[in-house]
Design a protein around this motif. Structure first.
Motif, short mmCIF file in Angstrom:
data_model
loop_
_atom_site.label_atom_id
_atom_site.label_comp_id
_atom_site.label_asym_id
_atom_site.label_seq_id
_atom_site.Cartn_x
_atom_site.Cartn_y
_atom_site.Cartn_z
N UNK A 1 1.16 -1.35 -0.09
CA UNK A 1 0.73 -0.41 -0.08
C UNK A 1 1.00 1.49 -0.08
N UNK A 2 1.80 1.49 0.70
CA UNK A 2 2.87 2.48 0.95
C UNK A 2 3.42 2.96 -0.89
N UNK A 3 3.64 1.67 -1.58
CA UNK A 3 4.52 2.12 -2.48
C UNK A 3 3.83 2.34 -2.87
N UNK A 4 2.50 2.04 -3.28
CA UNK A 4 1.55 2.34 -4.65
C UNK A 4 1.00 3.65 -4.52
N UNK A 5 1.37 4.56 -3.03
CA UNK A 5 1.47 6.20 -3.06
C UNK A 5 2.09 6.66 -4.00
N UNK A 6 3.47 5.85 -4.48
CA UNK A 6 3.95 6.35 -5.56
C UNK A 6 4.27 5.81 -6.94
N UNK A 7 3.86 4.81 -6.83
CA UNK A 7 3.51 4.28 -8.01
C UNK A 7 2.26 4.53 -8.83
N UNK A 8 1.55 5.15 -7.76
CA UNK A 8 0.21 5.92 -8.22
C UNK A 8 0.51 6.97 -9.26
N UNK A 9 1.00 7.51 -8.87
CA UNK A 9 1.69 8.87 -9.57
C UNK A 9 1.72 9.02 -11.07
N UNK A 10 2.29 7.27 -11.57
CA UNK A 10 2.70 7.62 -13.20
C UNK A 10 1.32 7.84 -13.58
N UNK A 11 -0.20 7.38 -13.45
CA UNK A 11 -1.08 7.06 -13.32
C UNK A 11 -1.67 8.91 -14.10
N UNK A 12 -1.61 10.12 -12.79
CA UNK A 12 -1.63 10.81 -13.34
C UNK A 12 -1.04 12.57 -13.25
N UNK A 13 0.10 12.89 -12.43
CA UNK A 13 0.90 13.05 -12.25
C UNK A 13 1.29 14.00 -13.56
N UNK A 14 1.64 15.24 -13.84
CA UNK A 14 2.23 15.98 -14.39
C UNK A 14 2.77 17.22 -14.07
N UNK A 15 4.18 17.65 -14.48
CA UNK A 15 5.22 18.45 -14.20
C UNK A 15 3.84 20.04 -13.90
N UNK A 16 4.58 20.75 -12.94
CA UNK A 16 3.40 22.56 -13.14
C UNK A 16 2.14 22.32 -13.13
N UNK A 17 1.58 21.16 -12.73
CA UNK A 17 0.06 20.89 -11.33
C UNK A 17 0.15 21.85 -10.28
N UNK A 18 -1.50 21.51 -9.74
CA UNK A 18 -1.23 21.90 -8.67
C UNK A 18 -0.44 21.79 -7.65
N UNK A 19 0.26 20.79 -8.20
CA UNK A 19 1.23 20.54 -7.01
C UNK A 19 2.66 19.54 -7.18
N UNK A 20 3.57 19.78 -6.43
CA UNK A 20 4.50 19.91 -7.57
C UNK A 20 4.93 18.72 -7.01
N UNK A 21 6.25 17.72 -7.61
CA UNK A 21 6.54 16.48 -7.54
C UNK A 21 7.02 16.44 -5.67
N UNK A 22 7.80 17.92 -5.44
CA UNK A 22 8.22 17.77 -3.71
C UNK A 22 7.25 17.36 -3.13
N UNK A 23 5.99 18.20 -2.90
CA UNK A 23 4.93 18.71 -2.54
C UNK A 23 4.06 16.96 -2.29
N UNK A 24 4.04 16.45 -3.27
CA UNK A 24 3.55 15.49 -3.18
C UNK A 24 4.06 13.85 -2.39
N UNK A 25 4.96 14.16 -2.38
CA UNK A 25 6.40 13.37 -2.07
C UNK A 25 6.30 13.31 -0.41
N UNK A 26 6.60 14.41 -0.02
CA UNK A 26 6.26 14.91 1.14
C UNK A 26 4.51 14.87 2.16
#
Length: 191
Positions: free
Chosen positions: A153-178
């Protein structure tokens, strides 16, 4: 100035094509064109389109395993180790979302032999997280009843980002990782 080899150009072109069109919709001619090469040049470095997909997949998994292994070794404190592992793993997936998307969604297109090899990396990633959680439980710092399920489940938090994350969105990669790292600690910390 770093010179990009023909092999690297092909891999980069394959990543672009697979991310845009998917494995089934991509031809070797398309990959070669994006790399500025002839279709025959693809076969100098790879014996098939599936071989290119395997190279992208195995390199992506090796990189993700390296990230989580380094994070696991970054601290002996179970809370800080967990925070670092989830943060770094999530950040890697956000920063490499195109490769991650290919690795996750085109897994079925790999040959049985290549899928089995990639699966060994997936199991190693899961085991690294399981070992960190189990160590935290043993030290009395983490409260986790289902170590394999929680690790997944914890690994899935990161893996799921590939489905929807795009740079320049409402949250940065750093914010989501935090956010993921904070959630992981809150979920697993003994109260």
């Amino acid at each position: 100035m770093t010179t990009i080899t023909a092999r690297e150009r092909l891999i980069n072109a394959a990543i672009e094509a697979f991310a845009e069109k998917g494995f089934a919709g991509t031809t070797t001619r398309d990959i070669a064109s994006r790399a500025g090469m002839s279709p025959a040049a693809v076969y100098v470095h790879h014996d098939s389109k599936e071989s290119l997909l395997f190279t992208v997949s195995i390199e992506g998994h090796r990189s993700a395993l390296d990230v989580i292994t380094r994070a696991a070794a970054s601290s002996t404190d179970p809370i800080e180790r967990l925070r670092s592992m989830v943060y770094d793993f999530s950040l890697w997936h956000a920063d490499n979302s195109r490769v991650g998307r290919i690795v996750q969604y085109e897994y079925h297109a790999l040959s049985d032999e290549h899928r089995a090899e990639v699966a060994t990396y997936r199991r190693s990633i899961e085991k690294t997280m399981q070992d960190a959680l189990a160590d935290g439980v043993d030290q009395g710092v983490l409260d986790v009843d289902d170590v394999p399920g929680t690790a997944f489940s914890l690994l899935s938090l990161g893996v799921d980002l590939v489905r929807w994350f795009e740079p320049g969105g409402s949250r940065s990669a750093d914010q989501l990782a935090s956010l993921h790292a904070d959630l992981a600690v809150r979920m697993a910390r003994r109260t």
